[in-house]
Design a protein around this motif. Structure first.
Motif, mmCIF file in Angstrom:
data_model
loop_
_atom_site.group_PDB
_atom_site.id
_atom_site.type_symbol
_atom_site.label_atom_id
_atom_site.label_comp_id
_atom_site.label_asym_id
_atom_site.label_seq_id
_atom_site.Cartn_x
_atom_site.Cartn_y
_atom_site.Cartn_z
ATOM 1 N N ALA A 431 27.529 -0.569 -13.524
ATOM 2 C CA ALA A 431 26.123 -0.865 -13.786
ATOM 3 C C ALA A 431 25.584 -1.676 -12.626
ATOM 4 O O ALA A 431 26.334 -2.380 -11.948
ATOM 5 C CB ALA A 431 25.952 -1.651 -15.086
ATOM 6 N N THR A 432 24.287 -1.558 -12.423
ATOM 7 C CA THR A 432 23.641 -2.351 -11.365
ATOM 8 C C THR A 432 22.149 -2.429 -11.651
ATOM 9 O O THR A 432 21.655 -1.835 -12.611
ATOM 10 C CB THR A 432 23.911 -1.723 -9.985
ATOM 11 O OG1 THR A 432 23.494 -2.645 -8.961
ATOM 12 C CG2 THR A 432 23.133 -0.421 -9.801
ATOM 13 N N THR A 471 16.558 -4.912 -16.496
ATOM 14 C CA THR A 471 16.778 -5.131 -15.070
ATOM 15 C C THR A 471 17.678 -4.079 -14.409
ATOM 16 O O THR A 471 17.875 -4.137 -13.195
ATOM 17 C CB THR A 471 17.401 -6.522 -14.819
ATOM 18 O OG1 THR A 471 18.646 -6.582 -15.509
ATOM 19 C CG2 THR A 471 16.487 -7.627 -15.311
ATOM 20 N N THR A 510 33.256 -2.757 -14.278
ATOM 21 C CA THR A 510 33.192 -1.998 -15.531
ATOM 22 C C THR A 510 32.016 -2.459 -16.372
ATOM 23 O O THR A 510 31.833 -3.659 -16.595
ATOM 24 C CB THR A 510 34.495 -2.124 -16.360
ATOM 25 O OG1 THR A 510 34.289 -1.525 -17.652
ATOM 26 C CG2 THR A 510 34.909 -3.575 -16.557
ATOM 27 N N HIS A 511 31.229 -1.503 -16.821
ATOM 28 C CA HIS A 511 30.085 -1.820 -17.677
ATOM 29 C C HIS A 511 30.470 -1.832 -19.147
ATOM 30 O O HIS A 511 29.934 -2.597 -19.923
ATOM 31 C CB HIS A 511 28.971 -0.803 -17.442
ATOM 32 C CG HIS A 511 27.902 -0.836 -18.497
ATOM 33 N ND1 HIS A 511 27.897 -0.014 -19.603
ATOM 34 C CD2 HIS A 511 26.826 -1.643 -18.625
ATOM 35 C CE1 HIS A 511 26.847 -0.296 -20.360
ATOM 36 N NE2 HIS A 511 26.190 -1.267 -19.794
ATOM 37 N N ARG B 254 20.681 -13.546 -15.264
ATOM 38 C CA ARG B 254 21.529 -12.460 -14.789
ATOM 39 C C ARG B 254 22.640 -12.981 -13.877
ATOM 40 O O ARG B 254 23.693 -12.367 -13.764
ATOM 41 C CB ARG B 254 20.680 -11.428 -14.031
ATOM 42 C CG ARG B 254 19.724 -10.653 -14.896
ATOM 43 C CD ARG B 254 20.474 -9.741 -15.859
ATOM 44 N NE ARG B 254 19.565 -9.116 -16.817
ATOM 45 C CZ ARG B 254 19.192 -9.679 -17.958
ATOM 46 N NH1 ARG B 254 19.657 -10.856 -18.310
ATOM 47 N NH2 ARG B 254 18.381 -9.051 -18.778
ATOM 48 N N ARG B 269 27.278 -9.838 -12.103
ATOM 49 C CA ARG B 269 27.064 -8.594 -11.360
ATOM 50 C C ARG B 269 26.469 -7.590 -12.331
ATOM 51 O O ARG B 269 27.021 -7.331 -13.383
ATOM 52 C CB ARG B 269 28.393 -8.034 -10.827
ATOM 53 C CG ARG B 269 29.021 -8.873 -9.734
ATOM 54 C CD ARG B 269 30.362 -8.293 -9.318
ATOM 55 N NE ARG B 269 30.230 -7.140 -8.455
ATOM 56 C CZ ARG B 269 30.256 -7.175 -7.115
ATOM 57 N NH1 ARG B 269 30.409 -8.319 -6.498
ATOM 58 N NH2 ARG B 269 30.126 -6.077 -6.407
ATOM 59 N N GLY B 270 25.359 -7.008 -11.949
ATOM 60 C CA GLY B 270 24.781 -5.969 -12.790
ATOM 61 C C GLY B 270 24.063 -6.538 -14.003
ATOM 62 O O GLY B 270 24.162 -7.728 -14.312
ATOM 63 N N PRO B 271 23.322 -5.674 -14.688
ATOM 64 C CA PRO B 271 22.539 -6.123 -15.840
ATOM 65 C C PRO B 271 23.416 -6.420 -17.048
ATOM 66 O O PRO B 271 23.007 -7.147 -17.948
ATOM 67 C CB PRO B 271 21.628 -4.930 -16.129
ATOM 68 C CG PRO B 271 22.369 -3.747 -15.598
ATOM 69 C CD PRO B 271 23.147 -4.232 -14.410
ATOM 70 N N ALA B 272 24.617 -5.876 -17.079
ATOM 71 C CA ALA B 272 25.562 -6.105 -18.170
ATOM 72 C C ALA B 272 26.916 -5.682 -17.657
ATOM 73 O O ALA B 272 27.017 -4.864 -16.750
ATOM 74 C CB ALA B 272 25.181 -5.295 -19.403
ATOM 75 N N SER B 273 27.972 -6.242 -18.246
ATOM 76 C CA SER B 273 29.305 -5.968 -17.751
ATOM 77 C C SER B 273 30.320 -6.136 -18.868
ATOM 78 O O SER B 273 30.108 -6.898 -19.805
ATOM 79 C CB SER B 273 29.632 -6.927 -16.601
ATOM 80 O OG SER B 273 30.978 -6.780 -16.199
#
Lengths: 555, 555
Positions: A431-432, A471, A510-511, B254, B269-273
């Motif tokens: 994810a980003t 986001t 990993t998301h 974030r 990192r990223g919107p969710a992880s």
């Protein structure tokens, strides 16, 4: 009645079996054959000639056993003394060193796991299985294991795709699988607050069944839904297909009970708190490394009154992604919001029944689903429609969205058939932020294709946005290529390339699949050296001997 | 140019002053007098005879200095050697041991703090103040302080109401206030993803100003908004008046940069992880105990196009709470959603300008505000209206809601006037599930009234729901009583009784004020013995000498 447990090489299982087949995804009755469309796709695009029989579950890789009874296991390293001590805690009927009990808990369901299960070599497996029934029994088992230096791997539905269940012994003599299936009650339901306390061993369907009897729903539907457990969802920070509407699993968690070698944690007071760091967030995603989750207090909602479906097509991925972004950032509120890229749309991967069939939808397919009370659902549907239309979407009506839902848990069965017939097939995800999505997608695709090309395989790399946030979004990749040489090494090389590309291009490692053994080499990049030291410090406080799931998560 | 810094008893400040007055809330220019209505209320209900002058800021408590220049401070315990070393790191102009710099950083703005400032006794204060300009300087200051055994209290806006800024020395010889005001940049803005990286020292208004120049808004409006900082919001898990719509501050985060004595953390990192435990959640709410937050990556949104207001009245608190619950659980989406109880409504506390005036609204006043794009805002407003109407609400139109917004940052100024004139006035807050709300409200009210009665004071205990969640809500209490005997001891007794009642009745010890020194005695009940051990383990990993904000948060 025998009071002396004895080590047994009996192959037959003595304990209840885990929900999934030992050597494939899910329920053997649902195994699929390769359709002519898929076979044709493999032949023409990937230079794979599928095996002749095409029977479900028929292995292509030489000599591997198709039946659990025929699998060869490394011998159990537990002694009769261990077995006796464990029996004294949980009762003789809830502990086993039989091959038939060890084998189905030998790992998860990653492609690497499935390739290992397909090998004719002796299989590694936990040295024993224990199925405790109370928190006190868990605490006693952990105390015994710490004394006896036995590693412990908590086991829920067995659906890990990151090596989270690998029987790693670490510094210890043996490893025990601790199956949580007996923690299977709806412990309480507060209908006013919309909170349920669910036992960690409840599978997704059973949890929903118990809640539905009272008119409620959890609404967490990852692809592993039918087999995975409440405790597993929590321990891996699972994310479901309806997470756009109902939130990720970690969003739903209000409280946790965790048994550790150092004592019990009962975390979470009130719907929100400013009482210091949120310790729940240390145990969410802790993957059995910091404790055994026994119960989770969760936000639930009344079973939705209505459900609306609408599929969309966008001319290209960029346009579609911009439309999803607008819908999410404007808060239009769909329950499901997904977008396949051009390749995935062309392969019809969104609709399992039609995978590989000539494409019916051009461009990029998006799926929206809305659930809730009549009024709010209609309002959210209309708002979303307006945004998607304004951003270049064309409605395809209900059917393709219903088709997606119908097949949404089916894709992993196809993977088994592909593996059996000489194709390498696996998924990975990251994810980003929205602004970085195209760059990350391109980098990971290139990395995968390049690494597989280096092993002599042309590959098909498909991608979809599986989860959206204000986001950013997740990218979920599906890779199919021909197996060449050692398929395990082949995939490890591709996975390494993809993971390096993810880290170099601003993604998270990993998301929603978690870390396990497979993502562990990238964890120090993900959280930094000091972040890793913090995790080790927490581990030291709750598990001073280090028996809990060694070799996973913490770098 | 002198290269030898010298200890100075100079009273005048050499550093820029913190944003708030040293001995009262906020901006001295905005200090208020007691209105005739309030004076009358105090006399008739609470048996307080307000002081005769009624001038803003005029102290009633005997002998206390009104001017910073007249306050007596305990002497600084920093040596010339310390000062020289600090100067070598940050530059001579950014370090001070002058009384004029120490006094305004002597504590926060709880009623206990303000009573202490009103005392004629010598004031405790940090032994020095340092104002670093870079992360490298912070790291060097921390290294020096660990070597020299000097405690460090991070300082943002100085708005803590839980003793989070108390100059506790712990095991150390001296304590240094580390002011983050120079971390005051909008470091980046990603307009596509809707993410901004904001310096920790930015105040609420300055952050919004910088974002507004680019068309964006953060939307975090706690009562401390005008003075508090981005770093402080993160370190205390702040919650704002618009959090129903935009989320709590921790929801918006974030990423975080944190400087600790053991190194730097760059988390998120990223919107969710799903990459393991969410370490950001250890540093959100860490209150300066685990590190110095220097920058926060935050979700931001375009400045809303429209804003709609509507106030409501409900016949009683129970009916109103049920209506708010329905609106929130059905996801109708107001930006602001609050409900005053009967007492608070009668005192008109929601509208600062009219506090104590004869009531215009009977029953319980609720306020709703909606913000966003025209279309989504209208839809959310209409959905909310329908639910509130169906649950016994009567619309009062826009004006009372606008009136609430107009005065929403003003209440703390009234507290200063009340304290000056012999009234004890303070707030406290908690949160719980919807099903437990009435029980908790009643228990806390009874505890407060009983404890104050025991000190000889009749008290006025008002309450409102300040924040709503799908599973529960916060309860925000305002207490006014006559000062009797030692007002500090008097409030401590009342606070103890309220806190015990919160813990015994299923609340969290703090929903949005944080822990500091004041809530620390209840933290072990909040997170358990093992939870406290986990926090200590994390502390050991990032701050092995223990210099960071001793005596706060961790039990």
């Amino acid at each position: 009645m025998s009071t002396e447990p004895h080590l047994s090489a009996d192959r037959a299982a003595a304990l209840p079996l885990p929900p999934m087949a030992w050597n494939a995804w899910g329920d053997p009755a649902l195994a699929v054959s390769l359709s002519d469309d898929v076979s044709s796709l493999l032949r023409t695009l990937l230079e794979i000639t599928p095996g002749e029989t095409g029977e479900p579950g028929e292995p292509r890789v030489g000599g591997a056993p198709a039946r659990a009874e025929d699998a060869v296991l490394v011998p159990s390293r537990l002694s009769g003394v261990h077995l006796k001590a464990l029996s004294a805690i949980v009762g003789e009927e809830y502990v086993s060193v039989r091959d038939g009990d060890r084998l189905p808990r030998a790992g998860g369901k990653s492609t690497l796991d499935l390739l290992r299960r397909r090998s004719a070599e002796p299989q590694d497996a936990p040295d024993g299985v224990v199925v405790p029934g109370t928190e006190e029994e868990i605490a006693a088992v952990l105390e015994l294991c710490a004394q006896q230096r036995i590693a412990v791997v908590p086991f829920g539905g067995g659906t890990s795709v990151v090596g989270g269940l690998d029987p790693v012994r670490g510094a210890f003599a043996a490893v025990l699988s601790l199956d949580l299936r007996r923690f299977d009650a709806l412990l309480s339901l507060d209908e006013v607050s919309g909170e349920a306390v669910l036992g960690a061993g409840l599978t997704g369907p059973r949890a929903e069944e118990l809640l539905a009897e009272r008119g409620f729903e959890l609404g967490h539907y990852p692809q592993s839904f039918r087999f995975a457990t409440i405790g597993g969802f929590a321990a891996t920070r699972s994310s479901g297909q309806d997470s756009a509407g109902f939130g990720r699993f970690d969003d739903m968690v209000r409280g946790l009970r965790v048994i550790t070698p150092a004592g019990v944690l009962d975390l979470g007071r009130g719907p929100a708190s400013a009482a210091g760091p949120d310790l729940r967030q240390l145990f969410l995603g802790s993957e059995g490394v910091l404790g055994i989750i026994t119960a989770v207090r969760l936000r639930v909602h009344p079973v939705p009154a209505v459900k609306r479906y609408e599929a969309w097509t966008f001319p290209d991925f960029e346009t579609g992604a911009a439309a999803l972004r607008a819908a999410e950032q404007q808060g239009t509120g769909p329950t499901v919001l997904r977008l396949s890229d051009e390749t995935e749309t062309a392969v019809n991967l969104a609709m399992t029944a039609k995978i590989g069939a000539p494409q019916e939808v051009s461009g990029c397919l998006a799926v929206t689903v809305f659930e809730g009370a009549e009024e709010t659902t209609t309002a959210r549907h209309e708002l979303t429609r307006a945004v998607l239309l304004a951003h270049g979407g064309t409605s395809l009506g209900e059917d393709p969205a219903r088709g997606w839902e119908h097949g949404r848990f089916g894709a992993p069965y196809l993977r088994d058939a592909l593996l059996d017939h000489g194709a390498l097939c696996e998924t990975l995800e990251t994810a980003t932020g929205w602004s970085n999505l195209a760059r990350l997608k391109s980098a990971v695709t290139t990395a995968l294709q390049g690494a597989l090309q280096a092993t002599g395989s042309t590959s098909l790399v498909m991608c979809h946005i599986s989860h959206v946030y204000e986001t950013g979004a997740s990218l979920y990749f599906t890779v199919v290529a021909a197996q060449r040489g050692d398929a395990i090494e082949q995939w490890q090389a591709a996975k390494r390339a993809a993971s390096d590309a993810i880290m170099a291009n601003g993604g998270t490692i990993t998301h929603h699949h978690a870390v396990g053994t497979d993502h562990r080499p990238w964890m120090e990049q993900e959280i930094g050296e000091l972040g890793a030291a913090v995790l080790r410090a927490v581990k030291g406080a709750v598990d001073p001997v280090g028996i809990l799931n060694p070799g996973k998560l913490i770098p």
